[in-house]
Motif scaffolding. Structure first.
Motif, short mmCIF file in Angstrom:
data_model
loop_
_atom_site.label_atom_id
_atom_site.label_comp_id
_atom_site.label_asym_id
_atom_site.label_seq_id
_atom_site.Cartn_x
_atom_site.Cartn_y
_atom_site.Cartn_z
N TYR A 141 0.81 -1.22 0.00
CA TYR A 141 0.00 0.00 0.00
C TYR A 141 0.84 1.27 0.00
CZ TYR A 141 -4.47 -2.38 0.79
OH TYR A 141 -5.60 -3.14 0.64
N ASP B 155 1.39 3.60 -3.54
CA ASP B 155 0.23 4.36 -4.01
C ASP B 155 -0.38 5.23 -2.93
OD1 ASP B 155 0.32 3.40 -6.63
OD2 ASP B 155 -0.81 1.59 -6.10
N ASN C 255 -2.01 4.30 -0.23
CA ASN C 255 -3.31 3.80 0.20
C ASN C 255 -3.28 3.45 1.68
OD1 ASN C 255 -4.44 4.02 -2.37
ND2 ASN C 255 -3.70 2.00 -2.97
N THR D 292 10.28 -0.46 -0.70
CA THR D 292 9.27 0.45 -0.17
C THR D 292 9.56 1.02 1.21
OG1 THR D 292 8.03 -1.43 0.73
CG2 THR D 292 7.42 -0.67 -1.48
N LYS E 246 3.86 4.85 -8.54
CA LYS E 246 2.40 4.80 -8.35
C LYS E 246 1.76 4.01 -9.48
CE LYS E 246 1.76 9.06 -5.70
NZ LYS E 246 1.22 8.39 -4.51
N GLY E 247 0.89 3.10 -9.13
CA GLY E 247 0.17 2.31 -10.12
C GLY E 247 0.97 1.15 -10.68
N GLN E 248 2.19 0.91 -10.17
CA GLN E 248 3.05 -0.13 -10.73
C GLN E 248 3.11 -1.40 -9.89
OE1 GLN E 248 6.96 1.35 -11.64
NE2 GLN E 248 6.20 2.99 -12.96
#
Length: 398
Positions: free
Chosen positions: A197, A200, A202, A246, A304-306
């Motif tokens: 998460y 992105d 989230n 991350t 983002k989105g990957q």
């Protein structure tokens, strides 16, 4: 609180003196066969009493909880150290609340609110007195494993007033997530979701770089080094790569601070049962537990989105993790060998080139980011990133 008297077993004078001192010095200890904790504000101090108080808890033996109050105090102070101000803490899987009590005992200016996520009734009974005694405590009687639980927290307005911070403005100074992770595969799934998460923004990361303070098994942390695996370690896996890409994952306290297991945690298996189970199962009760702090990286290697693309490539290639990248690149898609040219282009800066002779398990997160950049720029990359259940088993049979 009531105390009943029973005949003590024959002991040496020294041990008799020690036991008598304990009885006189602790108002919370009870040595009767029938235990009475009227307010449930204080947890038992004798390890064996926990088994009696939480009778029937074998159904949730995978729920490891801090038992030792001294250890809980040390962990609380490490998770929320001096200098912290007005923290809003979401504590998942608090169990009966030994760590919660230690957090509440910290100087009050450190913590503004603690939101407890617990769904086991017997544990909730020991958390409700904390809410009655301290207005900073909120209880949500829902399963922390379910993502709807966190939506419910937001819907109840429990996070109102928590500022949303830009990602590049540092670690969030107020919002913090604390959790015991269960000794099941669910813990790996939870940690994986937390990490996934981050790129992105989230879940809680919509508020910024929210730190995670975790109590987890040594199996998940280092045996076999699932999160902090050495680059060339045999245990390096998909979770290791995502963690490296991350977040910063570091020990909060020294490993020795929570060892051995039976001095610090509940449930307490018999020594014989523990010895048998630990030979069979890396998640057996009694295996070491430790602390870890997870802080999202400011510069995320996963764009983002990957995340779906990373997941697709990792799962496809890790099936052949002991093989060189150049030998298995076509597992990504037909004609994927063209990516070899893209990542070894001599016109690129050296930092953007990839050694394709590396084995899959030897590639670090930056290697994967180079490969994924080429994958994303490839006009013929697959649009369907679904991996069917029989994919891994069919490849292993080759």
């Amino acid at each position: 609180m009531t105390f009943s008297i029973r005949r003590l077993p024959s002991l040496t004078a020294r041990w008799h003196s020690t036991l008598l001192h304990s009885l006189l010095s602790s108002q919370r200890r009870c040595y009767s066969k029938t235990i009475s904790y009227d307010s449930k504000l204080h947890l038992p101090t004798d390890p064996q009493e926990w088994t009696k108080v939480f009778k029937g808890s074998t159904r949730i033996n995978h729920r490891i909880s801090l038992r030792n109050p001294t250890t809980a105090a040390a962990i609380a102070d490490a998770f929320v150290p001096e200098g912290s101000r007005d923290k809003v803490i979401i504590e998942a899987y608090p169990g009966p609340g030994q760590l919660t009590r230690a957090l509440l005992d910290l100087p009050k200016e450190r913590i503004k609110k603690i939101i407890l996520l617990e769904n086991w009734e017997s544990y909730i009974d020991w958390l409700k007195p904390l809410k009655e005694a301290d207005p900073r405590v909120e209880i949500v009687e829902m399963d922390p494993f379910l993502w709807d639980t966190y939506s419910h927290v937001s819907e109840l307005g429990m996070l109102d007033g928590v500022q949303k911070m830009e990602w590049n403005k540092g670690v969030h100074p107020q919002l913090q997530f604390i959790s015991h992770l269960p000794s099941t595969v669910h813990s790996e799934q939870l940690l994986s979701q937390f990490l996934r998460y981050m790129p992105d923004g989230n879940w809680l990361f919509a508020y910024g770089r929210v730190p995670l303070s975790l109590i987890l098994s040594e199996h998940l942390y280092r045996e076999p080094q699932r999160v902090v695996a050495a680059v060339t370690g045999t245990a390096r896996c998909k979770l290791s790569i995502v963690a490296e890409a991350t977040a910063s994952c570091t020990p909060t306290l020294d490993f020795a601070a929570t060892q051995p297991y039976d001095q610090h945690f509940y449930p307490l298996p018999s020594l014989r049962r523990m010895a048998i189970d630990m030979k069979k199962d890396v998640r057996a009760i009694g295996r070491p537990y430790r602390t870890m702090t997870v802080v999202p990286l400011e510069d995320q290697l996963i764009g983002k989105g990957q995340m779906d693309a990373w997941d697709f490539c990792l799962r496809r290639l890790f099936v052949k993790k002991s093989t060189q990248l150049k030998e298995v690149i076509n597992l990504l898609a037909p004609n994927a060998r063209v990516l070899i040219t893209a990542v070894t282009n001599p016109n690129l800066p050296e930092s953007e080139q990839l050694d394709v002779s590396k084995r899959i398990k030897d590639m670090d997160a930056r290697d994967w980011s180079i490969l994924l950049k080429a994958f994303y720029e490839w006009p013929f990359r697959p649009l369907d990133l679904t991996i069917h259940d029989n994919y891994a088993s069919s490849l292993r049979s080759l």
